[in-house]
Scaffold this motif. Structure first.
Motif, PDB file in Angstrom:
ATOM      1  N   HIS A  14       1.054  -1.311  -0.336  1.00  0.00           N
ATOM      2  CA  HIS A  14      -0.447   0.377   0.375  1.00  0.00           C
ATOM      3  C   HIS A  14       0.521   1.532  -0.075  1.00  0.00           C
ATOM      4  O   HIS A  14       0.464   2.240   0.630  1.00  0.00           O
ATOM      5  CB  HIS A  14      -1.120   0.086   1.403  1.00  0.00           C
ATOM      6  N   SER A  17      -1.077   3.682  -1.976  1.00  0.00           N
ATOM      7  CA  SER A  17      -2.443   3.624  -2.213  1.00  0.00           C
ATOM      8  C   SER A  17      -3.120   5.078  -1.303  1.00  0.00           C
ATOM      9  O   SER A  17      -2.421   5.847  -0.105  1.00  0.00           O
ATOM     10  CB  SER A  17      -3.010   2.664  -0.597  1.00  0.00           C
ATOM     11  N   VAL A  22      -6.168   1.794   1.657  1.00  0.00           N
ATOM     12  CA  VAL A  22      -5.853   1.076   3.038  1.00  0.00           C
ATOM     13  C   VAL A  22      -6.185   0.120   3.843  1.00  0.00           C
ATOM     14  O   VAL A  22      -7.109  -0.388   4.378  1.00  0.00           O
ATOM     15  CB  VAL A  22      -4.686   2.234   3.231  1.00  0.00           C
ATOM     16  N   LEU A 152       2.974   2.373   7.335  1.00  0.00           N
ATOM     17  CA  LEU A 152       1.011   2.080   7.412  1.00  0.00           C
ATOM     18  C   LEU A 152       0.829   1.621   7.512  1.00  0.00           C
ATOM     19  O   LEU A 152      -0.208   0.838   8.870  1.00  0.00           O
ATOM     20  CB  LEU A 152       0.586   2.404   5.483  1.00  0.00           C
ATOM     21  N   PRO A 164      -3.930   4.191   8.719  1.00  0.00           N
ATOM     22  CA  PRO A 164      -4.116   5.365   7.277  1.00  0.00           C
ATOM     23  C   PRO A 164      -3.527   6.418   7.190  1.00  0.00           C
ATOM     24  O   PRO A 164      -3.099   6.592   5.292  1.00  0.00           O
ATOM     25  CB  PRO A 164      -5.276   5.097   6.646  1.00  0.00           C
TER      26      PRO A 164
END
Length: 237
Positions: A14, A17, A22, A152, A164
């Motif tokens: 991620h 992302s 996430v 993250l 996130p």
């Protein structure tokens, strides 16, 4: 798979992302298992709570009421949960027996703030997290200190912790709240960019770290929920 490796793999997956992606993955990740969001319903909490309400509003949300919070926070918690349609908000409180034994007069924070945080926040949350394989937080790198390199995903004891909003700026938080017309914590307008328990929270100046008003004048920087390698976080001297 070892938790540290799982966290590193998810962080790599991620790395580009958006926060909602996430979050969407985290609430359905079989490798992590059951997951809860832990929210203080503080200054910026409504962003992640709103995302959750759009993705999986039945996800458990754990709110730790230390019984020393501002009345404004307690009211805001109820109003935001109703406004967003979050259907499983769990109010977590310290054990009555423990309070009577260790802080019957409610003054522990004056001479041992770490012990007070453990009694009123860390221990109740740990009990509430029983059965969960992971939890979601709203921490961000802009908070500074040990959070400046926040990943993250990270291993946190026997669970995975998901952050996130780790890379979000304060401007992005503000834009999101404005764009979605979300209610702000009423104390933000009074100069409180970070809001915790009443005895240990003061306003912060615009040129200060957002968390400067937490445990002002002390080396302490975290309540204990976000220990690093089992150690209480301290400000550099």
């Amino acid at each position: 798979m070892p938790l540290k490796e799982l966290a590193e793999r998810r962080a790599l997956l991620h790395r580009k992302s958006e926060a909602d992606a996430v979050l969407r993955h985290a609430v359905s990740d079989l490798a992590i298992g059951p997951i809860a969001m832990v929210s203080s319903f503080g200054a910026d909490s409504v962003v992640l709570l709103h995302m959750l309400s759009q993705i999986a509003p039945a996800t458990p949300v754990l709110f730790v009421d230390t019984e020393m919070l501002f009345d404004a926070t307690l009211t805001y918690q109820r109003e935001v949960a109703e406004h967003l349609g979050l259907s499983d908000v769990r109010v977590v409180k310290p054990a009555r027996e423990a309070l009577l034994e260790r802080d019957v007069d409610g003054v522990l924070h004056h001479f041992d703030p770490d012990a007070c945080c453990a009694l009123r926040k860390t221990e109740p949350l740990e009990r509430a997290l029983t059965g969960f394989g992971g939890w979601i937080t709203g921490r961000k790198r802009i908070h500074g200190g040990e959070r400046a390199s926040l990943p993250l995903y990270e291993k946190s004891g026997s669970r995975i912790k998901v952050n996130p909003l780790a890379t979000w700026t304060q401007a992005r938080v503000a834009d999101y709240i404005t764009h979605h017309g979300l209610p702000r914590h009423p104390m933000v307008a009074g100069g409180f960019p970070s809001i915790g328990c009443q005895p240990c929270t003061t306003p912060a100046q615009s040129d200060e770290d957002p968390r400067a008003g937490r445990w002002r004048g002390q080396a302490k920087t975290e309540c204990g929920i976000h220990f690093k390698d089992g150690a209480v976080m301290r400000r550099a001297s």
